[in-house]
Design an enzyme around this catalytic site. Structure first.
Site, PDB file in Angstrom:
ATOM      1  N   LYS A 123     -21.914  -5.931  -9.740  1.00 41.29           N
ATOM      2  CA  LYS A 123     -22.614  -4.742 -10.021  1.00 41.29           C
ATOM      3  C   LYS A 123     -23.487  -4.943 -11.160  1.00 41.29           C
ATOM      4  O   LYS A 123     -23.143  -5.513 -12.322  1.00 41.29           O
ATOM      5  CB  LYS A 123     -21.642  -3.770 -10.376  1.00 41.29           C
ATOM      6  CG  LYS A 123     -21.931  -2.326 -10.815  1.00 41.29           C
ATOM      7  CD  LYS A 123     -21.156  -1.314 -11.015  1.00 41.29           C
ATOM      8  CE  LYS A 123     -21.669   0.057 -11.480  1.00 41.29           C
ATOM      9  NZ  LYS A 123     -20.342   1.205 -11.563  1.00 41.29           N
ATOM     10  N   ASP A 270     -20.682  10.060  -2.688  1.00 39.38           N
ATOM     11  CA  ASP A 270     -20.848   8.565  -2.634  1.00 39.38           C
ATOM     12  C   ASP A 270     -20.346   7.844  -3.563  1.00 39.38           C
ATOM     13  O   ASP A 270     -20.003   6.548  -3.341  1.00 39.38           O
ATOM     14  CB  ASP A 270     -22.526   8.487  -2.918  1.00 39.38           C
ATOM     15  CG  ASP A 270     -22.952   8.972  -4.303  1.00 39.38           C
ATOM     16  OD1 ASP A 270     -22.714  10.025  -4.294  1.00 39.38           O
ATOM     17  OD2 ASP A 270     -23.324   8.349  -5.300  1.00 39.38           O
TER      18      ASP A 270
HETATM   19  P1  AMP Z   1     -23.786   6.460  -9.662  1.00 40.27           P
HETATM   20  O1  AMP Z   1     -23.749   8.156  -9.512  1.00 40.27           O
HETATM   21  O2  AMP Z   1     -23.885   5.866 -10.654  1.00 40.27           O
HETATM   22  O3  AMP Z   1     -22.599   6.273  -8.794  1.00 40.27           O
HETATM   23  O4  AMP Z   1     -25.002   6.176  -8.901  1.00 40.27           O
HETATM   24  C1  AMP Z   1     -25.649   7.009  -7.697  1.00 40.27           C
HETATM   25  C2  AMP Z   1     -26.724   6.081  -6.926  1.00 40.27           C
HETATM   26  O5  AMP Z   1     -27.643   5.565  -7.907  1.00 40.27           O
HETATM   27  C3  AMP Z   1     -26.186   4.865  -6.380  1.00 40.27           C
HETATM   28  O6  AMP Z   1     -26.819   4.901  -5.279  1.00 40.27           O
HETATM   29  C4  AMP Z   1     -26.270   3.834  -7.298  1.00 40.27           C
HETATM   30  O7  AMP Z   1     -26.539   2.622  -6.479  1.00 40.27           O
HETATM   31  C5  AMP Z   1     -27.675   4.334  -7.774  1.00 40.27           C
HETATM   32  N1  AMP Z   1     -27.932   3.641  -9.120  1.00 40.27           N
HETATM   33  C6  AMP Z   1     -27.262   3.961 -10.227  1.00 40.27           C
HETATM   34  N2  AMP Z   1     -27.709   3.344 -11.438  1.00 40.27           N
HETATM   35  C7  AMP Z   1     -28.649   2.464 -10.776  1.00 40.27           C
HETATM   36  C8  AMP Z   1     -29.534   1.401 -11.347  1.00 40.27           C
HETATM   37  N3  AMP Z   1     -29.550   1.208 -12.843  1.00 40.27           N
HETATM   38  N4  AMP Z   1     -30.411   0.730 -10.470  1.00 40.27           N
HETATM   39  C9  AMP Z   1     -30.325   1.078  -9.220  1.00 40.27           C
HETATM   40  N5  AMP Z   1     -29.747   2.057  -8.442  1.00 40.27           N
HETATM   41  C10 AMP Z   1     -28.705   2.657  -9.421  1.00 40.27           C
HETATM   42 MG    MG Z   2     -22.178   5.316  -7.264  1.00 37.86          MG
END
Ligand code: AMP
Ligand code: MG
Length: 525
Positions: A123, A270
């Site tokens: 990650k 998700d």
């Molecule tokens: P999360 O709410 O943090 O689980 O993220 C929601 C979505 O945003 C998921 O598809 C993650 O992979 C994407 N995401 C979160 N942070 C990043 C990042 N720094 N770069 C790319 N995708 C991100």
């Molecule tokens: Mg996530």
């Protein structure tokens, strides 16, 4: 040299044609995309978890090798492996968000060890087709939180993805931590996560939303075959059985969270594992004062959708979204509705059993429901530390307990944040409750010692309080990883008395009450 039993057939079995290259895009008709992790500038090891290494067949020495650092920072790919990012969609904060996917997670490979199969994922190792407008990176701050909490949860007996390692990339990452227009550079880091699978509710939602039944079926069959082998049915019946087991595992996970005082903070679909594992440690937090309305996530401050006391309802809401996604495979509402209806009943029963355990009640009487309800109300009336209260409640000794002055609260006194406020009616209500509790204990056959042992096996002594993680981060930012190690070791044995670590068995210090990182966390990571 590490001996990793790489299983290369696993990802090839994943449904649908994978796409190639990391360029951001909408990915159609594929469950995942082959990608290449970003090469870090100057990887440096911060911490590893030996038990997770052991799960994969690695020795503690392996974890300290140069080879390890290279592989688990993304600098080196093992021959024969094909890293990939998964495609998924999801509902975020109640709204349909379309394609999301592993925007900064990359599955390196799968490993077979001791009869178990593990997916190994980085990650923070760079952009993938699913990165949308973000950079695919992660910072040290959030990575320390993910690494420590994953392992603390596992040691608490809470289903969770695991964390093998925490590695600095040597790159600087720009983040606007408070989303207030003040971005700053922070050290970049990569965490290596390990789980049987990282498939989420959102993987199913993606195909359903595109009416891609072929891939929806392949994904579901694949998940059942690999991760729910107990399902021996075929066709529609197998999908109903699958949904039922997912609902059960999800419910069990939530009740564990409630038992230990964990608030996930971002229960979007998700972020819901199809295996009922706690996944995606972002702005999570631990209840200190027992307050069902509390959420650590400042992004959710207005509606508090993901507050502690609403997690079971949100899990059900998320199961409705999964039900909708699976419906085209089942084509019959009744069996799905039954699972959703049973969830409420099962939750009430499971929650009650859990609370009985926290109170050390072996037998069950109808009045216990009121005893628990009244306690929950009282815990909220005066700010009371959840962990301290339940842990110390086991110290109540029926024979020497004294119903006098404030003496009757002595075993749990330390848990109150404002003990001076315990006067008048509220003190009287506590007295009434304690008397009822003692009377109730007197109806048990078990000795005080038996009760104490049982309570101490479900009421942790040590949890990763929000300020503890922040202290470890502050030190790590200065290059001192000793507190990461100290907290990691402490939380390996959360139910054990650790006399040398009593300093971590205290209420949240006042300085941490309103401090960023301690009580307030954004999604910025
Ligand atoms: P999360 O709410 O943090 O689980 O993220 C929601 C979505 O945003 C998921 O598809 C993650 O992979 C994407 N995401 C979160 N942070 C990043 C990042 N720094 N770069 C790319 N995708 C991100
Ligand atoms: Mg996530």
């Amino acid at each position: 040299m590490m001996k990793l039993n790489i299983q290369d057939t696993f990802n090839k079995e994943l449904p649908a044609d994978p796409e190639r290259a990391n360029a951001r895009r909408q990915v159609q008709g594929a469950a995942f995309s082959y990608v290449t992790p970003r090469i870090p500038t100057n990887p440096a090891l911060v911490h590893t978890s030996a038990p997770v290494g052991n799960l994969l067949g690695m020795t503690p020495e392996d974890l300290l090798s140069e080879e390890f650092l290279r592989i688990f920072s993304g600098a080196k790919l093992l021959t024969g492996t094909s890293p990939y990012a998964m495609a998924y969609a999801g509902h975020q904060f109640g709204n349909w968000a379309g394609q999301l996917g592993d925007g900064r997670a990359i599955n390196l490979f799968e490993v077979n060890h001791a009869g178990k199969q593990w997916a190994v994922q980085l990650k923070g190792s760079g952009a993938t087709p699913y990165s949308r407008s973000a950079d695919g990176l992660a910072v040290l701050r959030s990575s320390v939180r993910e690494h420590l909490c994953s392992e603390a949860m596992a040691a608490l007996g809470v289903p969770s993805t695991r964390s093998l390692s925490l590695i600095l990339t040597g790159d600087q990452v720009l983040r606007d931590m408070l989303y207030d227009g003040h971005p700053a550079y922070e050290p970049g880091a990569v965490v290596c996560r390990v789980a049987p699978s990282f498939i989420r509710f959102g993987n199913f939602e993606l195909f359903a939303s595109r009416k891609d039944l072929v891939n929806l079926r392949r994904l579901t069959d694949y998940t059942i075959q690999h991760f729910y082998p107990e399902i021996q049915l075929a066709g529609k019946e197998s999908y109903v059985a699958f949904f039922q087991l997912v609902a059960k595992r999800t419910l069990d996970m939530i009740v564990h969270w409630e038992r230990v005082g964990f608030v996930h903070g971002v229960m979007n679909t998700d972020n819901m594992s199809i295996l009922g594992l706690t996944i995606d440690y972002g702005p999570y937090g631990w209840l200190e004062g027992y307050d069902p309305n509390w959420t650590p996530n400042t992004t959710d401050r207005q509606h508090r959708r993901y507050r502690f006391g609403q997690q079971a309802d949100i899990a059900l809401w998320n199961l409705y979204q999964l039900a909708n996604a699976l419906y085209p495979l089942i084509e019959e509402a009744a069996p799905i509705e039954k699972v959703l209806e049973d969830y409420r009943m099962n939750y009430a029963v499971t929650y009650h059993e859990m609370m009985q355990g926290k109170l050390g009640l072996f037998l069950t009487f109808p009045e216990d429901v009121d005893l628990i309800d009244q306690l929950e109300a009282l815990l909220q009336r005066t700010e009371t530390d959840m962990t301290l209260f339940f842990r110390n409640l086991s110290k109540v000794d029926r024979l020497t307990w004294i119903d006098e002055g404030k003496e009757f609260l002595k075993p749990v006194w330390e848990a109150f944040y404002a003990p001076q406020d315990l006067v008048g009616p509220i003190l009287q209500e506590w007295r009434t409750w304690m008397n009822q509790y003692i009377q109730r204990l007197n109806r048990e056959q078990a000795t005080d010692d038996m009760r104490k042992e049982s309570m101490n096996s479900v009421n942790p002594k040590y949890v990763l309080r929000n300020y503890m993680a922040q202290l470890a981060i502050d030190a790590a930012d200065k290059g001192d990883y000793s507190l990461v190690e100290e907290l990691y070791q402490l939380l390996q044995h959360p139910y054990e008395e650790q006399p040398a670590s009593e300093k971590w068995f205290v209420k949240r210090p006042e300085w941490a009450r309103q401090k960023v990182g301690c009580s307030m966390l954004s999604c910025s990571s």
